[in-house]
Design a protein around this motif. Structure first.
Motif, mmCIF file in Angstrom:
data_model
loop_
_atom_site.group_PDB
_atom_site.id
_atom_site.type_symbol
_atom_site.label_atom_id
_atom_site.label_comp_id
_atom_site.label_asym_id
_atom_site.label_seq_id
_atom_site.Cartn_x
_atom_site.Cartn_y
_atom_site.Cartn_z
ATOM 1 N N LEU A 95 1.035 -1.239 -0.183
ATOM 2 C CA LEU A 95 -0.060 -0.015 0.090
ATOM 3 C C LEU A 95 1.103 1.442 0.190
ATOM 4 O O LEU A 95 0.518 2.293 -0.850
ATOM 5 N N ALA A 138 3.228 1.635 -3.242
ATOM 6 C CA ALA A 138 1.826 2.660 -4.216
ATOM 7 C C ALA A 138 1.943 3.433 -3.869
ATOM 8 O O ALA A 138 1.298 4.075 -5.336
ATOM 9 N N ILE A 149 -1.557 -3.686 -10.681
ATOM 10 C CA ILE A 149 -1.066 -4.338 -10.150
ATOM 11 C C ILE A 149 -1.489 -5.833 -10.081
ATOM 12 O O ILE A 149 -2.228 -6.309 -10.839
ATOM 13 N N ASN A 156 -6.108 -2.944 -13.020
ATOM 14 C CA ASN A 156 -5.661 -1.623 -12.703
ATOM 15 C C ASN A 156 -6.768 -1.447 -12.182
ATOM 16 O O ASN A 156 -7.472 -1.404 -11.798
ATOM 17 N N ILE A 157 -6.256 -0.262 -10.860
ATOM 18 C CA ILE A 157 -6.933 0.521 -9.812
ATOM 19 C C ILE A 157 -7.091 1.714 -10.881
ATOM 20 O O ILE A 157 -5.932 2.647 -11.456
ATOM 21 N N ALA A 181 -5.526 6.722 -9.431
ATOM 22 C CA ALA A 181 -5.308 6.106 -8.454
ATOM 23 C C ALA A 181 -5.242 6.863 -8.034
ATOM 24 O O ALA A 181 -5.179 7.803 -6.939
ATOM 25 N N LEU A 223 -6.948 3.923 -1.543
ATOM 26 C CA LEU A 223 -6.147 3.238 -1.999
ATOM 27 C C LEU A 223 -6.377 1.698 -1.563
ATOM 28 O O LEU A 223 -6.087 0.749 -2.426
ATOM 29 N N SER A 224 -6.201 1.935 -0.094
ATOM 30 C CA SER A 224 -6.276 0.421 0.740
ATOM 31 C C SER A 224 -6.779 -0.279 -0.157
ATOM 32 O O SER A 224 -7.204 -1.419 0.101
ATOM 33 N N SER A 235 -8.785 -0.089 -2.549
ATOM 34 C CA SER A 235 -9.343 -0.353 -4.106
ATOM 35 C C SER A 235 -7.911 -1.725 -4.050
ATOM 36 O O SER A 235 -8.531 -2.461 -4.474
ATOM 37 N N LEU A 236 -7.113 -1.259 -3.109
ATOM 38 C CA LEU A 236 -5.961 -2.906 -3.239
ATOM 39 C C LEU A 236 -6.464 -4.662 -2.794
ATOM 40 O O LEU A 236 -6.699 -5.543 -3.965
ATOM 41 N N SER A 237 -7.440 -3.839 -1.360
ATOM 42 C CA SER A 237 -8.138 -5.298 -2.124
ATOM 43 C C SER A 237 -9.190 -5.915 -2.229
ATOM 44 O O SER A 237 -9.262 -7.151 -2.468
ATOM 45 N N VAL A 281 -7.480 -7.716 -5.334
ATOM 46 C CA VAL A 281 -7.191 -8.412 -4.861
ATOM 47 C C VAL A 281 -7.788 -10.006 -5.169
ATOM 48 O O VAL A 281 -7.835 -10.832 -5.766
#
Length: 467
Positions: free
Chosen positions: A296, A299, A333, A345-346, A349, A357-358, A360-362, A365
């Motif tokens: 995180l 990124a 990612i 991809n986010i 971002a 962002l956290s 979106s990453l979760s 994945v």
């Protein structure tokens, strides 16, 4: 009888083929407009295909596991079934299924036992004419209420039908693929708490209900189809068909490696302060319930470094002979999944806060691991991160994602002897590797960008001062 053919569509941008993973219907099954009939795997993602008309399935064009060209007929549907198109037994089964109030592709024998046997041996010329009040709706969401009422059959012993519990009770709302997933995992949909719109059960809900040990929180994962290997008679070799994501990845990497002149630079640095910040953020009230990890903050550091070096976020347009400078960041990612390596991809971002962002990453994945990443989520990326450190390696020389100017590989973070404030101490150290397209990025720009990322992660307070 009126046979209509449903052809393999192009569900991406210019895709030429797709593999059929799972069929949810078989010949003789009635289908409705919008009902998902199969799941396919393209070069980019697994996609569910809905059929665009009502009728009865007459033929399945290809078996599961077959790679089919776009435009090929994959299923034929009789939109005007009559008594002449099948045996009386088959037609009676179709008629019974049409009377059921739920998704027609998954009819249990217990439910069929409730349907009145007072059904004519022949169907009308048009199935839809026999149910004028039942307008097609998305499968799994029930049907529009009809003025016609059907008296349920009462069992001889006066008890509730087998398998149905006391009282009628509404049938859980879920699409056929979700019902199949629940069946595979042994999950009772009647006890699953829905999170989808209109009370619909989603794949995530089923996975959440599939916890087999509350103490360890181990979740049963959905079995993912893999190409069947072919063993030679002497069993010294095994051949695995090249298809789906692996085939597309191979073609993209070859094209990228032999089109864009790659340059890779490395930097090794002390990331101890960033690791301490990760632990602090885990207890921060603004990050409560969110996943905080080194990826995180790396990124976020990349996004700040792009703001300081915007020309790194570009693309080479060979046809127009132009360099496209992008003032937005769709952060890719790289995710290792049972289906192979994919790079969703986010979107935008650059405009997201750290908590956003956290999240979106979760989501990215978890969606990738469940095989639900859409083709749209893998299009339009501008720069990519690949975390090879999770496999215990120091770093690598990543190949560019086609259409992008740079990709950053993150190595493992480990304790090493490091000179800190004039003394050798054990510090947490990592190595980053930046590959870039030398047509777009010269050595100065690439070096400044990589150095900025390392500087931010060495002194994470720069995340605030450099924004």
């Amino acid at each position: 009888m009126a046979i209509r053919e449903f052809r393999m569509p192009d569900v991406g941008e210019g895709l030429t083929e797709a593999e059929i993973l799972t069929w949810y219907v078989k010949p003789g099954d009635p289908v409705m407009d919008g009902q998902v009939v199969c799941e396919i795997e393209t070069a980019k993602a697994a996609v569910e295909l809905p059929v665009p008309f009502d009728g009865v399935v007459r033929e399945i064009g290809f078996p599961e596991g077959t790679t089919v060209d776009v435009g090929a007929v994959i299923i034929s549907v009789d939109t005007e079934p009559t008594a002449d198109t099948g045996s009386g037994t088959e037609l009676r089964e179709e008629a019974r299924t049409e009377l059921l109030p739920a998704a027609p592709t998954e009819v249990s024998t217990d439910v069929r036992a409730e349907v009145s046997t007072d059904v004519p041996a022949e169907l009308p010329a048009d199935v839809s004419a026999a149910r004028p009040e039942r307008r097609p709706v998305l499968v799994g969401y029930g049907v529009v209420e009809s003025s016609a009422k059907r008296r349920p059959r009462r069992p001889a012993n006066g008890t509730a039908p087998a398998g149905r519990g006391p009282g009628p009770g509404p049938r859980p709302l879920a699409k056929p693929p979700v019902r199949k997933l629940a069946k595979d995992l042994g999950v009772d949909l009647t006890v699953v708490r829905p999170s989808g719109g209109d009370g619909t059960i989603t794949r995530a809900d089923v996975h959440a209900a599939a916890v087999v040990d509350i103490g360890t929180r181990e979740v049963v994962e959905r079995p993912v189809p893999v190409p069947a290997p072919t063993a030679l008679p002497d069993a010294r070799e095994t051949r695995v068909p090249i298809k789906g994501v692996r085939k597309a990845t191979a073609a993209a990497m070859v094209g990228s490696a032999f089109t864009a002149p790659h340059v890779t630079e490395f930097v090794t640095f002390d990331i101890t302060r960033t690791m301490k910040l990760v632990e602090e953020l885990k207890s921060d009230k603004d990050m409560a319930g969110l996943r905080v990890n080194p990826l995180l903050l790396i990124a976020k550091a990349v996004l700040v470094a792009i703001r300081r070096n915007p020309d790194i976020n570009a693309a080479w347009d060979e046809a127009a002979q132009e360099i496209v400078l992008k003032r937005y960041v769709n952060l890719g990612i790289a995710a290792a999944t049972p289906r192979g390596l994919i790079v969703p991809n986010i979107k935008d971002a650059h405009a997201q806060t750290l908590p956003e962002l956290s999240k979106s990453l979760s989501e990215l994945v978890s969606t990738a691991r469940e095989g639900r990443t859409t083709p749209a989520a893998m299009q339009g990326g501008t720069i990519t991160l690949t975390n090879v450190g999770v496999f215990g390696v120091d770093t690598g020389t990543p190949i560019l994602n086609p259409g992008e100017a740079a990709i950053l590989a993150i190595g493992t973070i480990k304790l090493q002897p490091w000179l800190h404030k004039g003394k050798v101490k054990a510090r947490q150290v990592t190595t980053l590797a930046l590959s870039f397209d030398h047509r777009l990025v010269d050595g100065e720009l690439g070096s400044k960008f990589l150095a900025d990322i390392a500087a931010i992660l060495e002194q994470p307070k720069r995340l605030i001062t450099w924004v």
